[in-house]
Design a protein around this motif. Sequence first.
Motif, PDB file in Angstrom:
ATOM      1  N   SER A 166       0.815  -1.223   0.000  1.00  0.00           N
ATOM      2  CA  SER A 166       0.000   0.000   0.000  1.00  0.00           C
ATOM      3  C   SER A 166       0.849   1.272   0.000  1.00  0.00           C
ATOM      4  N   ASN A 179       0.149   5.395  -0.462  1.00  0.00           N
ATOM      5  CA  ASN A 179       0.023   5.987   0.874  1.00  0.00           C
ATOM      6  C   ASN A 179       0.357   7.464   0.870  1.00  0.00           C
ATOM      7  N   ASN A 204      -7.756  -0.546  -0.342  1.00  0.00           N
ATOM      8  CA  ASN A 204      -6.359  -0.600   0.101  1.00  0.00           C
ATOM      9  C   ASN A 204      -5.809  -2.027   0.019  1.00  0.00           C
ATOM     10  N   ARG A 209      -6.223   1.628  10.202  1.00  0.00           N
ATOM     11  CA  ARG A 209      -5.646   0.749   9.182  1.00  0.00           C
ATOM     12  C   ARG A 209      -5.444  -0.647   9.741  1.00  0.00           C
TER      13      ARG A 209
END
Lengths: 412, 323, 274
Positions: A241, A245, B158, C41
Motif C-alpha cells: 500500500s 500511501n 487498500n 488501518r
Amino acid sequence: MTGLSRRRRLAAVAVLALAAAAGGACSSSSDQPADGGAYLVWDPYPQFADDSEWVALLKKCGTSAGVTVKRTGYDTTDLTNKALLAAQQGNSPDVLIVDNPVISTLAEAGALTTTDDNKLDVSAMAANLLGAGQRDGKTYGVPIGANTLALYYNKDVLTAAGVDPAGIRDWASLNSALGKVEAKGKKGITFSAIGTEEGSFQFLPWFWGSGAQLTSLDSPQAVSALTLWTDWLKQGHAPNSVINNTQTTSWQEFATGDYAFAENGTWQLANAEKLGFPYGTIAIPASAGGPAPAPTGGEFVSIPVQRSTGRYATSQKLVTCLTSADNLLATDTTLSYVAPVAAVQERQASTDPKLKVWVEAVRAAKGRTGDNLGTKYPKISEALWTAVQAALSGGKSPGEALAAAQAAATNK
Amino acid sequence: MVPPTATSTAVPGPGEAATAAPPGSPPSRARRPSRWLAWGFLAPVTLYLATFYAYPLYRNVELSLREYTVRSFVQGGAPFAGLDNYRTVLTDQAFGSTLTHTLIFTAASLAFQFGIGMALALFFHQHFPLSRTLRALILVPWLLPLIVSASTWTWLLNSDSGLVNAALGVLGVDPVNWLTSPGWSITSVIIANIWIGIPFNLVILHSGLQSIPAEVYEASALDGATGWQRFWSITFPLLRPVSAITLLLGLIYTLKVFDIIWIMTKGGPTNSSATLATWSYRLGFGNLLPEFGPGAAVGNLLIVLALIAGLGYIRIERRQQLR
Amino acid sequence: MTNPTPRAWWKTGVGLVLTGLMLFPVYWMINVSFTRDQDMRASPPHLIPTNGTLDGYRVVLDQQLPYLGTSFLVGLGTVLLTVALAAPAGFALAKLRPPGGRALSFVLLIAQMIPGIIMAMGFYAIFLNLGVLNTLPGLILADTTLAVPFGVLIFTAFMSGLPDELLQAAVVDGAGRLRTFWSVVLPVSRNSIVTVSLFAFLWSWSDFIFASTLAGGGDHQPITLGIYHYIGNNNQQWNAIMATAVVASIPAAVLLVLAQRYVSMGVTAGAVKD
C-alpha cells in the motif's frame, strides 16, 4: 498585459450592464471592502479556526502594527493556484504563507517582493532553511518553522525482536533489523511513495543518503536507493500500500502497532503521544552510515507584490512580529515544528528533550529547491516520484525507471 | 409501435409541420410570432451563457494557443505559439495510452451506470412498501463531497488493510493490489465511478418512467403482453428521448471526471489510470510548476471529443424526427 | 393504494438489499467516523467500530453547524435560479422550435465540458471586478453554471414528450404562450422540475472548486470548505472528516426523502386530475 486587462475590464463592464439589465440580481459594489485598512493574510493552516492561538497571534501582530488583520486559511495544494490567480488579477494578500518549494515558483512568476524591497531582516535564520527561499542571491521569504523526516520506531516490537535501535546506523543494519522483526511475525516499515511531491519528499533521505544528486537521477547511487525500497516491497518488509500511501495513511498504519518503523515527520509528534505503545525516533541512516540528509519541510512567510508599494512597510512589521523569537516559539510549538532560528531551537530543545533529535535533524537537513535548482526542482521531482512508482509497482526495474526519469527531467 | 411514434411514422417528413400548427389556422401567421416568442423564452439563458461561459471558454482556448510560463501567466505577454502546445501533447508518448484509458473508462462507466441505473429504475418504479424512501436514500452518495466518497473507496480498496481484500481472503482469493498495480488501477477507478454515476441514471430514468401514462400499460395488459415484452415494445421506445439525453450527459460528465481518479490514484501508478482529464489537470494544476498551455490543449482535445459525441447525438435525433 | 401483498413485501426485501449494497461505502464512511486513529488501518479491518470514539463528532458539532446553514442557502438559491433560467428555455427548445435552437443546445452541451477549474478562474476575474467575490449571491451564480445546461437539456427532453394536443387546447382557449407555459406546461412538468432541482441542489451541496476559489475568503463558507479544517498541510484527521460528511448528509438526506414523498404524491394527484 494592458490589452488583456483592458479586455477584462470591458468584459466586466458588459457583465455589470447585463446584471443590471437582468434586474439587479446581485447588489454589487456594496461589498467593496469597507475595511480598506485591513491587511490580508493567507495561510495553509485551515485546521486553525478563528478562535485558535494562531489567529490570535495574527490579530495581536496586527494591533501592534496599528492595522486590522483579515486572515484566510486555505488547503495547501489549493493555495499555490490561488496565489498565482490572485497575483494575475492584482489581488494578492499582503502577507502570504506557503509551503517552501512554492516560493521559487511564485518568485519566478514575479509575485513576491525580495528582502531588498520589503526590508525584512533575515540574518537570524538558519542558512540551510533560508536556502529554499533564495534564488540568484535574492531572498523572497522567511521560514516560519521547519520540519523534516526521521524514523519513528515501536519500542515493543523492536524489543520483542531483539533489535537495539541505537545499532541502526546504515542500510545493512536497518535491513537486518527488518528481517528480525519479520521473523517475529510483525511488519517491517511503512512510508509514503505516492505519486505527488509527498512521495519525492519521503524518498529524498534515501536518495541523498546513497550519495546521489538531484542533477543526476540515474547515477548508480540513485539506483541503489531505489533498489533498497523496491527490495523491501518484494521481500515483504514494506506493505504494497505504500505506493498509494499519503504520509497520514502511513502514520495510521504505524499506529496499528503492527509495524516496527515508520518514516514520518516532525508534525506527528503531537499524535505520537497518543499512540498506544512506547515509541522512539532515530535519524534516517545513510547507505554507508551516519544520518542521511533529509529534506526540509515547512512554510515560508512572504510579502507579495502590491500595486501600492506603501503597504510593504506595515507588512514588514507584521512579518517581523510573526517571526520574532517568542512568537516563533509559540507558533512552532502548536505546529509541532522546529524553529528556524538557532536561539529558539535551543529553547525548544531545553523545554522538551524529545525535540533534541529533531533539532539536530533539521540542522542537518537540506532544502529541496536549494543548490540554485529553483524552478528546475518541480520537473526533477515529478520525474523522481514517477520513477519510484514505476519501480515499486513492478512496471520497470529501478535502473530503467531512473534512466527514464533522468531523460524526462532534462528533456522538458 | 406505440401511438405517439406511430403517428409520426405514418406521416413522414412534412407531416410534422402540420401537427405543430393547429388545424384550421394559416401556418404562416401562427408560426412567426411563436418564433420570436421562443427567443423570449430563451433570452435569460442565452444572456447567462454569454456572461458566464464565454470568458472561460475564450480563456481556455487562449491558454492553449500561447506559450505560458508562470511568469507570463501572472505578468502577461505570453508569446503566441500557434498549435505548438497541441503538437507537444499529441506527440507525447503518454498520449496514446491516455486516450485509450479515457475511451475505456468512458465506455465501461457508461455501459454499467446506464444498465444498472435502468434496472434499478424499473425495480423501484413498482409500488411496494418503502420504495420511495429507498429510492431517495440511494441518492445519498451524491450528497457527499467527492473527496469523501473517493477517499472511502481508496480505503475499501487498500491493498493491505482494505475491506475488499479482507473479504476476498475469507473466500480464499489472493489479495489484489487494486490501486497500486498498473494492471488493476483503471478497473478500480471505473468501479468507483460506476458507483457514483448510478444514482444519476436512476433518477433521470425513473422520472422518465413516471411520465409514461399508465393507460399505455393498461392497454397492453389487456393484450396479454408479458413484463419483458412490455419493456421492449412500450417502455424502452417511449423512454428513448430520456435515455438518449441521459447517455449523452453521462458521456460528457464521464469524459470530464478527474477528481475521483485524482484522489484515488493520481492517475498512477505510472499513468496506468490516467485519462485526458487527469492529464490536463496534472499539467495545469497538479504540479509545483504549472504548464498551463499543454494543460489547456489537452482540455480542449476533450472538448473536441465531446463535440463529436454531441454531433452524433444530434444526427441520431434528427433522423428519428424525420422518420 | 391498496394494502401491500406478501409479494410486495418480498420486493421490499430485495429493495433493502439493493439499497444496502449501494450505500455500503456510505456505511464505511460512518464506520471510519467513529474509529480511533490506531484502528484506522487495522488489518483485517473492523467491520463495526469496536472501541469507537466520538472525538470526530465532538470536534465537528463544535465547529461545523454554521457551514451547514450556508450550504443550505446556497443550495436553495441555486435551485431557484437554475429552474427559473432552464425551464422556459427547455420549453422553447422542445415546443416552439426557434431558429438556431439546435445550435443553442449544442453550445449548452459543449459549455459543460469546460473544466471546473478554468470556469472558476474565469469567475474569479469577473467577480473581482463585480465586487461579488466572497459573497453568497456570487457563489450561487457560480454554482448555477453546474446545473443550467443540464437543466435545459433535461427540460427539453421531457417537454418534447408532452402531447401537442395539450398545448393546442390551451391556445384554442385563447391562452398566450406565456400563460400556456405557466399554467399548462409547468404543472405537468413537475417531474422534470424535481429532477433538475434535485441535481442542482446536490451539485451545489458537494461543490468544492467554486467554493474554494470564490468564497474561500468570505465569512460565509459552505460545508465542503468546512471539511478542510481537518486536512492540514501535513496531516488529516480522518474521523473528523468523515464525521463532517455524516453530519452534512443527514439533514440533506432527510430533505431528499421528504421531497421524494411530496413529489410522488404530487405526481399521482396530477395524473388523476388529467
